[in-house]
Design an enzyme around this catalytic site. Structure first.
Site, PDB file in Angstrom:
ATOM      1  N   CYS A  85       8.857   5.148   1.247  1.00 56.43           N
ATOM      2  CA  CYS A  85       7.762   4.605   2.056  1.00 56.43           C
ATOM      3  C   CYS A  85       7.152   5.742   2.871  1.00 56.43           C
ATOM      4  CB  CYS A  85       8.289   3.505   2.975  1.00 56.43           C
ATOM      5  SG  CYS A  85       7.024   2.749   4.011  1.00 56.43           S
ATOM      6  N   HIS A 126       6.526  -4.827  -1.666  1.00 54.39           N
ATOM      7  CA  HIS A 126       6.849  -3.865  -0.610  1.00 54.39           C
ATOM      8  C   HIS A 126       5.865  -4.003   0.556  1.00 54.39           C
ATOM      9  CE1 HIS A 126       8.248   0.209   0.830  1.00 54.39           C
ATOM     10  NE2 HIS A 126       7.048   0.159   1.389  1.00 54.39           N
ATOM     11  N   GLU A 127       4.576  -4.079   0.245  1.00 56.79           N
ATOM     12  CA  GLU A 127       3.564  -4.141   1.312  1.00 56.79           C
ATOM     13  C   GLU A 127       3.584  -5.483   2.036  1.00 56.79           C
ATOM     14  OE1 GLU A 127       2.763  -1.324   2.035  1.00 56.79           O
ATOM     15  OE2 GLU A 127       3.040  -0.327   0.119  1.00 56.79           O
ATOM     16  N   HIS A 130       6.142  -5.358   4.607  1.00 56.70           N
ATOM     17  CA  HIS A 130       5.634  -4.711   5.831  1.00 56.70           C
ATOM     18  C   HIS A 130       4.938  -5.731   6.725  1.00 56.70           C
ATOM     19  CE1 HIS A 130       6.263  -0.391   5.891  1.00 56.70           C
ATOM     20  NE2 HIS A 130       5.973  -0.306   4.598  1.00 56.70           N
TER      21      HIS A 130
END
Length: 136
Positions: A85, A126-127, A130
């Site tokens: 990341c 993944h995003e 976040h």
């Protein structure tokens, strides 16, 4: 505008607020910042550039796709992988799904649905993590 990358884990651990039409200009900042880091990055969430809003960008093939308020509505075929990341040093283990369906609003604030597989699905997962304050 290219924005600095946030590395403060306390800020990254906060759940993002929903986006509205007033946040559409965020797409330009995400695009500019992702393009500036294209050699080492394939996606980012708004909190990575200091904006606590539920918005992401993912490079899927040759396209940068901005997603406002993305939600995974279906997922299948779990697997373990290792991810890096831009906001963190090193790599970490993460559980992902080979196939996902994601719903979101696009740059024109139109509802969209995408079915993604493999690496494209991994980027979006993944995003979205976040946006939910989940740090790998």
């Amino acid at each position: 505008m290219i924005k600095p990358i946030i590395k403060d884990q306390q800020l990254l651990a906060k759940k993002s607020l929903p986006t509205t039409k007033a946040d559409l200009s965020l797409a330009n900042d995400l695009t500019d910042t992702l393009n500036a880091h294209q050699a080492e990055c394939v996606g980012m969430a708004a909190n990575m550039i200091g904006v606590n809003k539920n918005a992401i960008i993912a490079r899927i093939g040759p396209f940068n796709i901005v997603m406002f308020n993305p939600q995974i509505t279906a997922k299948s075929q779990p697997y373990q992988t290792t991810e890096g990341c831009l906001s963190l040093s090193g790599t970490r283990s993460a559980k992902r799904y080979k196939q996902i369906t994601v719903q979101f609003k696009n740059r024109n604030w139109e509802e969209q649905t995408l079915k993604l597989t493999d690496f494209a699905a991994e980027i979006v997962q993944h995003e979205i993590d976040h946006c939910n304050g989940i740090i790998i």
